[in-house]
Motif scaffolding. Sequence first.
Motif, PDB file in Angstrom:
ATOM      1  N   ALA A 131       0.571  -1.444   0.016  1.00 49.73           N
ATOM      2  CA  ALA A 131       0.990  -0.101  -0.136  1.00 49.73           C
ATOM      3  C   ALA A 131       0.576   1.037  -0.246  1.00 49.73           C
ATOM      4  O   ALA A 131       0.788   2.260  -0.533  1.00 49.73           O
ATOM      5  N   ASP A 132       2.244   1.408   0.488  1.00 47.61           N
ATOM      6  CA  ASP A 132       3.152   2.238   0.554  1.00 47.61           C
ATOM      7  C   ASP A 132       3.684   2.550  -0.378  1.00 47.61           C
ATOM      8  O   ASP A 132       4.182   3.669  -0.531  1.00 47.61           O
ATOM      9  N   GLN A 133       4.044   1.878  -1.632  1.00 47.93           N
ATOM     10  CA  GLN A 133       4.316   1.887  -2.790  1.00 47.93           C
ATOM     11  C   GLN A 133       3.488   1.845  -4.122  1.00 47.93           C
ATOM     12  O   GLN A 133       3.388   2.220  -4.602  1.00 47.93           O
ATOM     13  N   VAL A 134       1.911   2.317  -3.704  1.00 51.12           N
ATOM     14  CA  VAL A 134       0.961   2.168  -5.132  1.00 51.12           C
ATOM     15  C   VAL A 134       1.156   3.276  -5.419  1.00 51.12           C
ATOM     16  O   VAL A 134       1.095   3.634  -6.634  1.00 51.12           O
ATOM     17  N   GLU A 135       1.162   4.784  -4.447  1.00 49.21           N
ATOM     18  CA  GLU A 135       0.657   6.331  -5.702  1.00 49.21           C
ATOM     19  C   GLU A 135       2.671   5.820  -5.989  1.00 49.21           C
ATOM     20  O   GLU A 135       2.517   6.896  -7.042  1.00 49.21           O
ATOM     21  N   ARG A 136       3.706   5.504  -5.304  1.00 50.90           N
ATOM     22  CA  ARG A 136       4.648   5.919  -6.272  1.00 50.90           C
ATOM     23  C   ARG A 136       4.503   4.576  -7.415  1.00 50.90           C
ATOM     24  O   ARG A 136       4.501   5.664  -8.780  1.00 50.90           O
ATOM     25  N   VAL A 137       3.990   3.600  -7.401  1.00 54.77           N
ATOM     26  CA  VAL A 137       3.773   3.394  -8.888  1.00 54.77           C
ATOM     27  C   VAL A 137       2.939   3.424 -10.101  1.00 54.77           C
ATOM     28  O   VAL A 137       3.071   3.742 -11.424  1.00 54.77           O
TER      29      VAL A 137
END
Length: 105
Positions: free
Chosen positions: A68-74
Motif C-alpha cells: 500500500a505504501d508503494q501504490v502511489e509511487r507506482v
Amino acid sequence: MPKADKPRTMTMDGAEIVVLTPQQHAGLESARRQLGGQRAQVSRMKLDLHRSRELLSEAERVLSSIPADQVERVEKQLGPGRGLPELLADIREALPRATDPSARS
C-alpha cells in the motif's frame, strides 16, 4: 441444369452401404478437411483465450501484491490520472475477446 447424382445404397454381407460417385466422394473429403481446419481454429482460439485469462489473473495478482505504501509511487509512473484500475482495464481491453465461432459466416 443436370440433376445431381443420388448416392446408391446396396446390401453387402448383411450391411447397408452407400456407394458414392467420384464427385460425391471428392466433395465429402473436401468437407471433411474444412471441418478439420475449423476445429483446429477453434482449438487455437480456446487456447489463446485460456492464456489471456491466465495473463490477466497474473497481472491482477502482481498488482494486488504491491504494498500500500508503494501504490502511489507506482501510479505516478503510469501517468497523470492513471491508476492500477485503469491499467487492468487496459490489459483487459488488449486481450482477445471470447467469440462465438458459429457467428462467423
